[in-house]
Design an enzyme around this catalytic site. Structure first.
Site, PDB file in Angstrom:
ATOM      1  N   SER A   1       0.738  -1.217  -0.068  1.00 26.01           N
ATOM      2  CA  SER A   1      -0.068  -0.019  -0.038  1.00 26.01           C
ATOM      3  C   SER A   1       0.876   1.239   0.029  1.00 26.01           C
ATOM      4  O   SER A   1       0.592   2.221  -0.653  1.00 26.01           O
ATOM      5  CB  SER A   1      -1.179   0.131   1.208  1.00 26.01           C
ATOM      6  OG  SER A   1      -1.954  -1.170   1.227  1.00 26.01           O
TER       7      SER A   1
ATOM      8  N   ALA B   1      -4.374  -0.771  -2.492  1.00 24.71           N
ATOM      9  CA  ALA B   1      -3.969  -0.161  -1.345  1.00 24.71           C
ATOM     10  C   ALA B   1      -4.994  -0.025  -0.307  1.00 24.71           C
ATOM     11  O   ALA B   1      -6.469   0.229  -0.492  1.00 24.71           O
ATOM     12  CB  ALA B   1      -3.475   0.958  -1.612  1.00 24.71           C
ATOM     13  N   LYS B   2      -4.848  -0.258   1.205  1.00 20.98           N
ATOM     14  CA  LYS B   2      -5.762  -0.185   2.098  1.00 20.98           C
ATOM     15  C   LYS B   2      -5.591   1.194   2.747  1.00 20.98           C
ATOM     16  O   LYS B   2      -4.608   1.450   3.717  1.00 20.98           O
ATOM     17  CB  LYS B   2      -5.496  -1.403   3.191  1.00 20.98           C
ATOM     18  CG  LYS B   2      -6.659  -1.588   4.169  1.00 20.98           C
ATOM     19  CD  LYS B   2      -6.351  -2.816   4.931  1.00 20.98           C
ATOM     20  CE  LYS B   2      -7.372  -3.037   5.993  1.00 20.98           C
ATOM     21  NZ  LYS B   2      -8.730  -3.339   5.621  1.00 20.98           N
ATOM     22  N   VAL B   3      -6.307   2.086   2.409  1.00 22.84           N
ATOM     23  CA  VAL B   3      -6.050   3.587   2.541  1.00 22.84           C
ATOM     24  C   VAL B   3      -7.346   4.160   3.452  1.00 22.84           C
ATOM     25  O   VAL B   3      -8.582   3.896   3.219  1.00 22.84           O
ATOM     26  CB  VAL B   3      -5.884   4.391   1.270  1.00 22.84           C
ATOM     27  CG1 VAL B   3      -5.819   5.698   1.463  1.00 22.84           C
ATOM     28  CG2 VAL B   3      -4.503   3.833   0.506  1.00 22.84           C
TER      29      VAL B   3
ATOM     30  N   TYR C   1     -12.000   4.517   3.190  1.00 24.65           N
ATOM     31  CA  TYR C   1     -13.430   4.095   4.004  1.00 24.65           C
ATOM     32  C   TYR C   1     -14.593   5.092   4.198  1.00 24.65           C
ATOM     33  O   TYR C   1     -15.565   4.840   4.736  1.00 24.65           O
ATOM     34  CB  TYR C   1     -12.758   3.728   5.434  1.00 24.65           C
ATOM     35  CG  TYR C   1     -12.030   2.375   5.257  1.00 24.65           C
ATOM     36  CD1 TYR C   1     -12.964   1.146   5.341  1.00 24.65           C
ATOM     37  CD2 TYR C   1     -11.095   2.161   4.495  1.00 24.65           C
ATOM     38  CE1 TYR C   1     -12.330  -0.088   4.869  1.00 24.65           C
ATOM     39  CE2 TYR C   1     -10.216   0.982   4.306  1.00 24.65           C
ATOM     40  CZ  TYR C   1     -11.173  -0.146   4.435  1.00 24.65           C
ATOM     41  OH  TYR C   1     -10.420  -1.612   4.020  1.00 24.65           O
TER      42      TYR C   1
END
Length: 295
Positions: free
Chosen positions: A54, A148-150, A154
């Site tokens: 990420s 990517a875990k951004v 969310y």
């Protein structure tokens, strides 16, 4: 925080921290489970690797190595004396230059752990949950990069989740920009029809580590599985459906958009996947013990 253990109440950041203002931060969700051989972290290396991937996507240089982060997670768990918990590594752009472009701002790293039971409830794990197709769509792959875990991504999930809860459901199902099923607000999705499993391909979704585990488990259990696009009406006529994720684990879906899924109860494939998954994370399946990092 940044290589030093900090008391919970003292874990603070400046109000003008860049990530807090603009949303570009990276995180992981990891679980530690109680086993007969002591606490064990599920797929630690894969989670930390995804954190660094990420960062690479967003050209953020984490000031620690992957081994540093893995060791720090283990140390934090030991100090907190937790046998079963959730773990949140977090990479964020710190206080410095304001404006969208974070020129020269420090890159900070924190790791927190806390007790966290079933994300969608124990009853949801046992009997399944009710979900609603969201009016909000998943971010387009060319506006936000889905691998990517951004943190900022969310916001989309919050909108979908708030809408679903407000309408009396327990979770949302989001479609992609072409109208195909994407994922939940924080989960990957699987359906079963005629004895075969299907899950969304890696086109508009996060590459879930629990998802990967379930694909491997299904393959080893000789359950046919394919990664293929499908529509929400195929979920309506599926025999079974379930969500997967670090927080959600393996949660059956018993109803979508006021329509029963199958019999309205967790099906045999779902229950089998659940059984093997929970046995695995608690150290009861020898061939998957390499997925566990024991403290």
């Amino acid at each position: 925080m940044d290589g030093e253990l900090v008391n919970w109440d003292d874990a603070k950041v400046h109000i003008l921290t860049h990530t807090l203002q603009y949303g570009l931060g990276l995180f992981e969700g990891i679980r530690c489970y109680r086993t007969t051989d002591g606490p064990a972290i599920f797929r630690l290396k894969e989670h930390v690797k995804r954190l660094f991937q990420s960062a690479h996507i967003f050209q953020i240089e984490i000031p620690f190595t992957q081994n540093d982060i893995e060791s720090a997670i283990v140390e934090t768990l030991k100090v907190n004396k937790m046998e079963e918990c959730y773990i949140r590594p977090f990479v964020y752009i710190g206080y410095g230059v304001m404006g969208v472009y974070p020129k020269g701002n420090p890159i900070n790293v924190s790791i927190a752990t806390w007790p966290w039971g079933s994300y969608l409830g124990d009853d949801g794990i046992t009997n399944g949950i009710r979900i609603k197709t969201s009016s909000y769509i998943r971010n387009h792959v060319n506006s936000n990069m889905s691998r990517a875990k951004v943190c900022g991504y969310y916001v989309n999930s919050i909108l979908a989740k708030k809408e679903a809860i407000g309408l009396g459901f327990e979770e949302a199902l989001l479609l992609d920009t072409e109208g195909y099923v994407s994922e939940g607000s924080g989960e990957n999705v699987f359906i079963a029809r005629n004895g075969k499993l299907k899950t969304t391909p890696l086109t508009s979704i996060l590459e879930g580590i629990t998802r990967d585990s379930v694909i491997q488990i299904a393959t080893d259990e000789n359950i046919p599985i394919v990664e293929q696009r499908f529509t929400r009406d195929e979920v309506y006529i599926s025999d079974e459906a379930f969500f997967t994720g670090t927080a959600a684990e393996v949660t059956p879906i018993r109803e979508i958009d006021n329509r029963k899924v199958g019999t309205g109860k967790p099906g045999e494939i779902t229950k089998k996947i659940q059984e093997v998954f929970f046995d695995t994370v608690h150290g009861k399946v020898e061939k998957y013990k390499h997925w566990l990092t024991y403290l």
